[in-house]
Write an enzyme that holds these catalytic residues in place. Structure first.
Site, PDB file in Angstrom:
ATOM      1  N   LYS A  90       0.912  -1.058  -0.168  1.00  0.00           N
ATOM      2  CA  LYS A  90       0.456  -0.082   0.017  1.00  0.00           C
ATOM      3  C   LYS A  90       0.836   1.383   0.046  1.00  0.00           C
ATOM      4  O   LYS A  90       1.696   1.585   0.915  1.00  0.00           O
ATOM      5  CB  LYS A  90      -0.789  -0.404   1.049  1.00  0.00           C
ATOM      6  CG  LYS A  90      -2.083   1.287   1.182  1.00  0.00           C
ATOM      7  CD  LYS A  90      -3.153   0.673   0.586  1.00  0.00           C
ATOM      8  CE  LYS A  90      -3.861   1.864   0.185  1.00  0.00           C
ATOM      9  NZ  LYS A  90      -3.997   2.479  -0.158  1.00  0.00           N
ATOM     10  N   GLN A 111       7.258   4.193   3.414  1.00  0.00           N
ATOM     11  CA  GLN A 111       5.676   3.512   3.767  1.00  0.00           C
ATOM     12  C   GLN A 111       6.310   1.592   4.962  1.00  0.00           C
ATOM     13  O   GLN A 111       4.463   1.770   5.826  1.00  0.00           O
ATOM     14  CB  GLN A 111       5.090   3.497   2.122  1.00  0.00           C
ATOM     15  CG  GLN A 111       3.787   3.362   2.077  1.00  0.00           C
ATOM     16  CD  GLN A 111       3.198   4.861   2.043  1.00  0.00           C
ATOM     17  OE1 GLN A 111       3.775   5.686   1.743  1.00  0.00           O
ATOM     18  NE2 GLN A 111       2.466   4.121   2.733  1.00  0.00           N
ATOM     19  N   LYS A 114       5.775   3.294   7.967  1.00  0.00           N
ATOM     20  CA  LYS A 114       4.709   4.215   8.419  1.00  0.00           C
ATOM     21  C   LYS A 114       3.364   3.022   8.385  1.00  0.00           C
ATOM     22  O   LYS A 114       2.337   3.949   9.300  1.00  0.00           O
ATOM     23  CB  LYS A 114       4.032   5.287   7.154  1.00  0.00           C
ATOM     24  CG  LYS A 114       3.545   5.926   7.554  1.00  0.00           C
ATOM     25  CD  LYS A 114       2.827   6.945   6.573  1.00  0.00           C
ATOM     26  CE  LYS A 114       3.873   7.903   5.699  1.00  0.00           C
ATOM     27  NZ  LYS A 114       3.922   8.942   5.100  1.00  0.00           N
ATOM     28  N   LYS A 126       5.148   1.850  -3.102  1.00  0.00           N
ATOM     29  CA  LYS A 126       5.148   3.233  -3.449  1.00  0.00           C
ATOM     30  C   LYS A 126       5.710   3.226  -5.271  1.00  0.00           C
ATOM     31  O   LYS A 126       6.078   2.213  -5.802  1.00  0.00           O
ATOM     32  CB  LYS A 126       6.525   3.897  -3.123  1.00  0.00           C
ATOM     33  CG  LYS A 126       5.899   5.387  -3.025  1.00  0.00           C
ATOM     34  CD  LYS A 126       5.472   6.105  -2.340  1.00  0.00           C
ATOM     35  CE  LYS A 126       4.699   7.800  -2.874  1.00  0.00           C
ATOM     36  NZ  LYS A 126       3.527   8.557  -1.087  1.00  0.00           N
ATOM     37  N   GLY A 165      -2.968   8.699  -3.785  1.00  0.00           N
ATOM     38  CA  GLY A 165      -2.349   9.638  -5.079  1.00  0.00           C
ATOM     39  C   GLY A 165      -1.018  10.264  -3.820  1.00  0.00           C
ATOM     40  O   GLY A 165      -0.527   9.242  -3.126  1.00  0.00           O
ATOM     41  N   ASP A 166      -0.478  10.123  -4.707  1.00  0.00           N
ATOM     42  CA  ASP A 166       0.821  11.497  -4.232  1.00  0.00           C
ATOM     43  C   ASP A 166       0.666  12.265  -4.468  1.00  0.00           C
ATOM     44  O   ASP A 166      -0.185  13.409  -5.056  1.00  0.00           O
ATOM     45  CB  ASP A 166       1.798  10.497  -4.197  1.00  0.00           C
ATOM     46  CG  ASP A 166       2.760  10.960  -3.032  1.00  0.00           C
ATOM     47  OD1 ASP A 166       2.799  11.058  -1.945  1.00  0.00           O
ATOM     48  OD2 ASP A 166       4.062  11.627  -3.701  1.00  0.00           O
ATOM     49  N   THR A 209      -4.970  13.605   5.618  1.00  0.00           N
ATOM     50  CA  THR A 209      -3.208  13.601   5.955  1.00  0.00           C
ATOM     51  C   THR A 209      -3.264  15.110   6.574  1.00  0.00           C
ATOM     52  O   THR A 209      -2.336  15.129   8.000  1.00  0.00           O
ATOM     53  CB  THR A 209      -2.432  13.616   4.529  1.00  0.00           C
ATOM     54  OG1 THR A 209      -2.691  11.925   3.845  1.00  0.00           O
ATOM     55  CG2 THR A 209      -1.054  13.009   4.622  1.00  0.00           C
ATOM     56  N   ASN A 240      -2.914  18.637  -1.239  1.00  0.00           N
ATOM     57  CA  ASN A 240      -3.563  18.317  -0.555  1.00  0.00           C
ATOM     58  C   ASN A 240      -3.337  17.897   1.073  1.00  0.00           C
ATOM     59  O   ASN A 240      -3.813  18.357   2.089  1.00  0.00           O
ATOM     60  CB  ASN A 240      -3.602  17.067  -0.895  1.00  0.00           C
ATOM     61  CG  ASN A 240      -4.659  15.969   0.192  1.00  0.00           C
ATOM     62  OD1 ASN A 240      -3.882  15.001   0.630  1.00  0.00           O
ATOM     63  ND2 ASN A 240      -6.238  15.746  -0.067  1.00  0.00           N
ATOM     64  N   SER A 376      -6.762   5.309   4.070  1.00  0.00           N
ATOM     65  CA  SER A 376      -6.941   4.277   3.217  1.00  0.00           C
ATOM     66  C   SER A 376      -7.178   2.974   3.455  1.00  0.00           C
ATOM     67  O   SER A 376      -7.589   2.718   2.731  1.00  0.00           O
ATOM     68  CB  SER A 376      -5.794   4.441   2.430  1.00  0.00           C
ATOM     69  OG  SER A 376      -4.975   5.985   1.310  1.00  0.00           O
TER      70      SER A 376
HETATM   71  P1  NDP Z   1       0.140  17.960  -3.727  1.00  0.00           P
HETATM   72  O1  NDP Z   1       1.077  17.851  -5.289  1.00  0.00           O
HETATM   73  O2  NDP Z   1      -1.489  18.021  -3.829  1.00  0.00           O
HETATM   74  O3  NDP Z   1       0.740  19.261  -3.321  1.00  0.00           O
HETATM   75  C1  NDP Z   1       2.105  19.179  -3.842  1.00  0.00           C
HETATM   76  C2  NDP Z   1       2.886  20.410  -3.292  1.00  0.00           C
HETATM   77  O4  NDP Z   1       4.417  20.301  -3.205  1.00  0.00           O
HETATM   78  C3  NDP Z   1       2.363  21.848  -4.079  1.00  0.00           C
HETATM   79  O5  NDP Z   1       2.289  22.761  -3.532  1.00  0.00           O
HETATM   80  C4  NDP Z   1       3.797  21.773  -4.987  1.00  0.00           C
HETATM   81  O6  NDP Z   1       3.833  22.632  -5.307  1.00  0.00           O
HETATM   82  C5  NDP Z   1       4.530  21.577  -3.347  1.00  0.00           C
HETATM   83  N1  NDP Z   1       5.973  21.001  -4.280  1.00  0.00           N
HETATM   84  C6  NDP Z   1       6.277  19.511  -4.996  1.00  0.00           C
HETATM   85  N2  NDP Z   1       7.509  19.441  -5.492  1.00  0.00           N
HETATM   86  C7  NDP Z   1       8.070  20.696  -5.364  1.00  0.00           C
HETATM   87  C8  NDP Z   1       9.586  20.872  -5.014  1.00  0.00           C
HETATM   88  N3  NDP Z   1      10.518  20.401  -5.948  1.00  0.00           N
HETATM   89  N4  NDP Z   1       9.942  22.096  -4.619  1.00  0.00           N
HETATM   90  C9  NDP Z   1       8.801  22.920  -3.962  1.00  0.00           C
HETATM   91  N5  NDP Z   1       7.489  23.065  -3.918  1.00  0.00           N
HETATM   92  C10 NDP Z   1       7.470  21.278  -4.045  1.00  0.00           C
HETATM   93  O7  NDP Z   1       0.796  16.356  -3.181  1.00  0.00           O
HETATM   94  P2  NDP Z   1       0.346  16.427  -1.934  1.00  0.00           P
HETATM   95  O8  NDP Z   1       0.322  17.336  -0.835  1.00  0.00           O
HETATM   96  O9  NDP Z   1       0.067  15.255  -1.851  1.00  0.00           O
HETATM   97  O10 NDP Z   1       1.961  15.891  -0.999  1.00  0.00           O
HETATM   98  C11 NDP Z   1       2.753  16.759  -0.418  1.00  0.00           C
HETATM   99  C12 NDP Z   1       4.029  15.556   0.698  1.00  0.00           C
HETATM  100  O11 NDP Z   1       2.948  14.755   1.263  1.00  0.00           O
HETATM  101  C13 NDP Z   1       4.785  14.862   0.019  1.00  0.00           C
HETATM  102  O12 NDP Z   1       5.783  14.407   0.337  1.00  0.00           O
HETATM  103  C14 NDP Z   1       3.823  13.848  -0.263  1.00  0.00           C
HETATM  104  O13 NDP Z   1       4.882  11.898  -1.068  1.00  0.00           O
HETATM  105  C15 NDP Z   1       3.511  13.476   1.097  1.00  0.00           C
HETATM  106  N6  NDP Z   1       2.100  12.583   1.350  1.00  0.00           N
HETATM  107  C16 NDP Z   1       0.995  12.589   0.612  1.00  0.00           C
HETATM  108  C17 NDP Z   1      -0.188  11.791   1.292  1.00  0.00           C
HETATM  109  C18 NDP Z   1      -1.673  11.972   1.212  1.00  0.00           C
HETATM  110  O14 NDP Z   1      -2.752  11.911   1.021  1.00  0.00           O
HETATM  111  N7  NDP Z   1      -1.925  12.646  -0.304  1.00  0.00           N
HETATM  112  C19 NDP Z   1       0.125  11.138   2.427  1.00  0.00           C
HETATM  113  C20 NDP Z   1       1.337  10.902   3.018  1.00  0.00           C
HETATM  114  C21 NDP Z   1       2.486  11.897   2.752  1.00  0.00           C
HETATM  115  P3  NDP Z   1       3.921  23.039  -6.943  1.00  0.00           P
HETATM  116  O15 NDP Z   1       2.489  23.065  -7.004  1.00  0.00           O
HETATM  117  O16 NDP Z   1       4.015  23.801  -7.812  1.00  0.00           O
HETATM  118  O17 NDP Z   1       3.987  22.099  -7.723  1.00  0.00           O
END
Ligand code: NDP
Length: 444
Positions: A90, A111, A114, A126, A165-166, A209, A240, A376
């Site tokens: 997962k 993961q 976690k 992943k 998602g991610d 999250t 997100n 999830s």
């Molecule tokens: P989203 O795609 O919804 O948002 C990612 C955010 O981070 C955006 O604001 C994006 O900006 C910014 N970002 C991405 N890459 C970079 C970079 N290289 N430098 C600076 N800013 C960056 O992703 P999520 O919110 O889902 O995920 C965010 C983090 O949380 C990740 O590490 C993910 O692995 C982790 N996570 C997510 C979960 C989930 O349920 N969604 C669960 C557990 C962990 P821009 O829009 O400009 O790209």
């Protein structure tokens, strides 16, 4: 040389050019020293650390699709099925140009622990692709997702591997992928989580999250005699995780003053307007430069800078290695009392060390952001029993899980003489369950 150091050396030698994977393995194994030293003879004989750092399998494939001009494009797709000792694989699917096998392996490795921490029966995996959904039309995104799932669909299933998602994979992408899986397999099953509410999704998954991050942070602060209400919080990211972290922090009485994206960041002294943030990011899919149109009092800055703002609590919610040593120094100098990771591995090893040495409470991502995968798993349970639970029921379960995670890691840290070191606590608590299961299942 000790067993831990031997395995770290071996991982670096056998996986060249994968610095993020090396970093994750180092961080986990180094903090497992107390447990490993107490069980060294058995673990060595069973090659437990060699096995846990080698994925069960790594799948890499071509993803061809046709863009709106009729041009064929080719991306690379990945799925790393890391460890299924305690349940089906997962973990999310990341769609971002920076994706490579090392990044997917680091995420898959994290993961495992976690998922174990959630106390739910899910293994670690992943996946993703170097495809960039930004700037693509809905039709192009659909063409990519269908092609990606045409190949991935051979390797997953509701009891085998359940992606989610991610970064870059939201409700739209999950919908297209689910549709293609159903079409190929001729079967409606809960093979993905984060699905839409009309076709098997769970209420509360979108928020999980970010909300979970705040439930854990709140518990950590409470157990250290600190109240979250009234505190100033800096959040990075605006996706997100960040959006719902901002929402819950404000519901709990804190004031969030920053958000960011990959090009710049916003400072809003009156507190981030969540409705405006959602409209810009979720509806318009626009840049943060627009935020000023909604809140004339706010400031927009190009580049990095969120961690230079004075705050009590910092919540990195964007991506890996976004909080560096120099940022940690600024946070400490500005009186920050707690950092909790919403993103995966957003804080570098040096920055983490600096924060901990300076008595900043530090909650690592594998614990603090586990609310997403936990919910999830709740979605999987609802799919299996063909029922949908209410938002309140899911949210109450999420709160219980996050509070429980904090106490598990707090207890594990104490048990091994590292009271207050939640990195050590999270790694040990997550590892012990997986190790016991692997040893019980023999050489596999
Ligand atoms: P989203 O795609 O919804 O948002 C990612 C955010 O981070 C955006 O604001 C994006 O900006 C910014 N970002 C991405 N890459 C970079 C970079 N290289 N430098 C600076 N800013 C960056 O992703 P999520 O919110 O889902 O995920 C965010 C983090 O949380 C990740 O590490 C993910 O692995 C982790 N996570 C997510 C979960 C989930 O349920 N969604 C669960 C557990 C962990 P821009 O829009 O400009 O790209």
């Amino acid at each position: 040389m000790g067993y831990v150091d031997e395995v770290i050396e071996r991982v670096i030698a056998k996986n060249p050019g994968e610095p993020e994977f090396h970093q994750a393995v180092k961080e986990v194994l180094e903090s497992l020293r107390p447990v490993v030293e107490a069980n060294e003879e058995v673990y060595r004989r069973e090659a437990l650390l060699e096995r846990i750092t080698e994925p069960d399998r790594q799948i890499k494939f071509r993803v061809p699709w046709v863009d709106d001009k009729g041009q064929v494009q080719v991306n690379v797709g990945y799925r790393v099925q890391f460890n299924n000792a305690i349940g089906p694989y997962k973990g999310g699917l990341r769609l971002h140009p920076s994706v490579n096998i090392g990044i997917i392996k680091f995420l898959g490795f994290e993961q495992i622990f976690k998922n174990s921490l959630t106390s739910l029966p899910i293994g670690g995996g992943k996946g993703g692709s170097d495809f960039d959904p930004k700037g693509k039309s809905d039709r192009e995104v659909m063409a990519f997702c269908q092609s990606y799932m045409t190949e991935l669909g051979k390797y997953i299933g509701a009891d085998v591997d359940v992606p989610a998602g991610d970064i870059g994979t939201g409700a739209r992408e999950i919908g297209y992928m689910f549709g293609q899986y159903k079409r190929i397999q001729g079967m409606f099953e809960g093979v993905l989580t984060g699905k839409g509410l009309t076709y098997g999704g769970s209420l509360g998954r979108t928020q999980a999250t970010g909300y979970g991050l705040l439930y854990l942070t709140n518990e950590m602060l409470k157990c250290n005699g600190i109240e979250l209400a009234g505190k100033t919080v800096c959040v990075s990211g605006s996706g997100n995780v960040a959006t719902y972290a901002v929402e819950k922090a404000q519901q709990l009485g804190a004031k969030v003053v920053t958000v960011s994206d990959s090009t710049g960041w916003v400072y809003d002294p009156d507190g981030i307007d969540v409705a405006a943030l959602k409209e810009i990011k979720e509806v318009k899919r626009a840049r943060l430069t627009e935020y000023k149109n909604y809140r004339p009092n706010s400031e927009y800055h190009e580049g990095r800078g969120v961690w230079s703002v004075k705050c009590d609590v910092a919540l990195p919610c964007a991506t890996q290695n976004e909080l560096l040593l120099e940022d940690a120094k600024m946070l400490v100098a500005n009186g920050c009392i707690a950092v909790a990771e919403g993103a995966n591995m957003p804080t570098t090893l040096e920055a983490t060390k600096y924060l901990q040495e300076n008595k900043v409470l530090f909650a690592p991502g594998k614990a603090a952001n586990a609310g997403g995968v936990a919910t999830s798993a709740l979605e999987m349970s609802q799919n299996s029993e063909r029922l949908s639970w209410s938002f309140e029921e899911v949210d109450a379960k999420l709160q219980g899980i996050m509070v429980n995670i904090f106490h598990n890691l707090d207890d594990a840290a104490r048990k091994y003489g590292h009271e207050g070191d939640y990195v050590v606590g999270a790694n040990i608590a997550g590892f012990e369950k997986v190790a016991t299961a692997m040893l019980a299942q023999g050489v596999c």
